[in-house]
Design an enzyme around this catalytic site. Structure first.
Site, PDB file in Angstrom:
ATOM      1  N   TYR A  11      44.407  47.684  28.281  1.00 20.91           N
ATOM      2  CA  TYR A  11      43.950  46.620  29.591  1.00 20.91           C
ATOM      3  C   TYR A  11      42.331  45.788  29.160  1.00 20.91           C
ATOM      4  O   TYR A  11      42.338  46.864  28.647  1.00 20.91           O
ATOM      5  CB  TYR A  11      43.756  47.797  30.415  1.00 20.91           C
ATOM      6  CG  TYR A  11      44.706  48.547  30.943  1.00 20.91           C
ATOM      7  CD1 TYR A  11      45.946  48.133  31.206  1.00 20.91           C
ATOM      8  CD2 TYR A  11      43.907  50.284  30.429  1.00 20.91           C
ATOM      9  CE1 TYR A  11      47.018  49.300  31.383  1.00 20.91           C
ATOM     10  CE2 TYR A  11      45.143  51.073  31.331  1.00 20.91           C
ATOM     11  CZ  TYR A  11      46.543  50.479  31.090  1.00 20.91           C
ATOM     12  OH  TYR A  11      47.751  51.321  31.840  1.00 20.91           O
ATOM     13  N   ASP A  22      44.433  34.405  28.945  1.00 21.04           N
ATOM     14  CA  ASP A  22      44.904  35.522  29.017  1.00 21.04           C
ATOM     15  C   ASP A  22      46.563  34.833  28.190  1.00 21.04           C
ATOM     16  O   ASP A  22      46.318  33.901  27.540  1.00 21.04           O
ATOM     17  CB  ASP A  22      45.535  35.832  30.332  1.00 21.04           C
ATOM     18  CG  ASP A  22      46.055  35.571  31.807  1.00 21.04           C
ATOM     19  OD1 ASP A  22      47.332  34.404  30.689  1.00 21.04           O
ATOM     20  OD2 ASP A  22      45.495  35.373  32.190  1.00 21.04           O
TER      21      ASP A  22
END
Length: 481
Positions: free
Chosen positions: A173, A282
């Protein structure tokens, strides 16, 4: 033999000509990320940056950025072997007879050999910086895109424990660094780390967290892999590498980490401290929106004396994560077949960022079986986040997009063969979602249709007869003299 640590793997990359050492001084502020992306898009080697501006640590990137590198990393040629080991364990039954139990001993010994073992110390214990000295600002974390909210840890393996079962999870993460002691933990709601966090939050407690940066390849892969619920990630890593991990206890928290790791951040996540995270570019290729996420509080850093900082970059496919995703695709095919025996092959094209599109071939036995497979896959673990599923017959190669497109256009009647489901779970980073974590799904039945499915006739494929095929095969070299 499996690699015990990142350094052994890096040396193997170097020996195989898959590593380039960058001796020029490079900045972590945009420059390094752009270098890594350009090399990755060009299918270039892993890069070791030996002179990082303002930092003493070396940085390794693109370490897993090809199929050849993944084969080397995991010491295997066929990644299905991983899934076969897991399905074999899942199907194992203890025999009732004494003789049967004796015969089972070698298999049980194999399982024991892959279990993690706690040892007194390892290379990661060479240096310990307590709360007064530890700083997240000492890490050469990257800023990847111009409009990113700041620098963030891209390849930290986040370790948590299920507070009820004690089973450990590793997940990757992103962590936005705020200052020397705080980073925002981007725990997407569907991830197991977030589940452990919420279980503790319901009890009014924070959760202890260790962040491992730079582990052996099997452990890195295990952190990314969507393993079945209830399987300890360290045990899974041991199964992948056919040898159990050596673990050491953290200094300030009650967690165990790989003894051969490069860097370990010790800390906790406070359920009462939420801050806006992002935006960040991302893996979909867009900037994510700002959203509130909990904060990681640093208590200490364990590390080697001369640690190597492992990093990766994100952006529009195809980048390094595509190759790790391909291994996951191959490794978990045996598990998919265990639940859906009609499945022949499975592909998640890298350009679809893996959560976006899945293509499945089946051996069809009854009407509407393709829709059954779609719904079944959407109910299977992380495949719940897959946006589009195409189902084809077993005469179509799911890895050949020309064949897949042919099947979709020749075997699909849109009004009859497309299934659309609204208000379904979707990837948090899906830029086309109707709202955070909610979107629609499409299933395309591109199998040959039977009369029971609404086909007014069953078309016959035009295929070469065997006699002509054999004749041309035999005379092939004559045609081009």
């Amino acid at each position: 033999m499996p690699f015990e640590n990142l350094r052994e793997y890096m040396d193997a990359l170097d020996a195989a000509g898959m590593l380039k050492r960058v001796k020029t001084k490079v900045s972590v502020d945009l420059e390094m990320a752009e270098i890594l992306r350009r090399v990755m898009y060009a299918r270039g080697p892993a890069l070791l940056f030996e002179d990082v501006d303002n930092y003493s640590m070396r940085v390794l990137g693109n370490a897993f950025g090809s199929i050849e590198r993944m084969k080397l990393a995991l010491q295997m040629e066929e990644f299905e072997e991983i899934g076969e080991k897991i399905t074999s364990l899942a199907r194992m039954e203890m025999p009732s007879s004494l003789l049967g139990k004796i015969r089972m001993l070698p298999k049980l010994s194999d399982i024991a050999d892959t279990a993690p073992k706690i040892v007194g110390k390892g290379p990661v214990n060479e240096v310990y910086e307590g709360e007064d000295y530890a700083s997240l600002l000492s890490l050469p974390a990257l800023k990847c895109w111009p409009k990113d909210a700041g620098r963030f840890i891209t390849f930290g393996l986040v370790l948590t424990k299920n507070p009820e079962t004690g089973i450990r999870n590793l997940g990757v993460y992103r962590m936005q660094i705020l200052d020397d002691k705080h980073a925002i933990m981007h725990w997407q709601i569907h991830k197991r780390g977030a589940q452990h966090y919420l279980m503790n939050k319901e009890k009014g407690k924070g959760i202890e967290v260790a962040v491992i940066i730079g582990a052996d390849p099997a452990t890195v892969f295990s952190a990314v892999a969507p393993v079945p619920e209830g399987l300890d990630k360290y045990l899974f890593a041991g199964i992948v590498r056919s040898k159990g991990l050596r673990l050491v206890k953290c200094n300030s928290i009650d967690l165990e980490v790989p003894a051969e790791a490069e860097i370990v951040l010790e800390g906790y996540v406070d359920p009462n401290d939420l801050r806006l995270e992002g935006p960040f570019g991302d893996h979909v290729g867009y900037y994510s929106e700002q959203e509130p996420y909990p904060v990681f509080n640093l208590k200490g850093i364990m590390r080697r004396d001369d640690p190597i900082y492992l990093t990766t970059v994100v952006g529009k496919p195809v980048l390094e994560d595509a190759y790790i995703g391909y291994v996951i695709e191959r490794a978990f095919l045996p598990l998919i077949r265990m639940f859906h025996p009609e499945v022949v092959d499975f592909a998640m094209p890298a350009a679809g960022w893996f959560q976006g599109l899945a293509i499945v071939s089946i051996r069809k036995r009854y009407p509407a079986q393709a829709k059954k497979v779609m719904l079944g896959l959407w109910g299977l673990g992380q495949l719940a986040l897959t946006k589009m599923i195409i189902v084809v017959d077993d005469d179509v190669d799911v890895h050949n997009m020309d064949e897949v497109i042919w099947a979709v256009t020749a075997r699909c009647n849109p009004a009859r063969d497309i299934l659309v489901l609204d208000n379904m779970p979707t990837d948090t980073l899906d830029p086309a979602a109707s709202s955070p974590n909610i979107g629609s799904k499409i299933g395309i039945d591109a199998t040959s249709k039977w009369k029971e499915e609404g086909a007014y006739y069953t078309p016959e494929l035009a295929e070469v007869d065997e006699q002509t095929k054999a004749l041309v095969d035999r005379r092939w070299s004559e045609y081009f003299r």
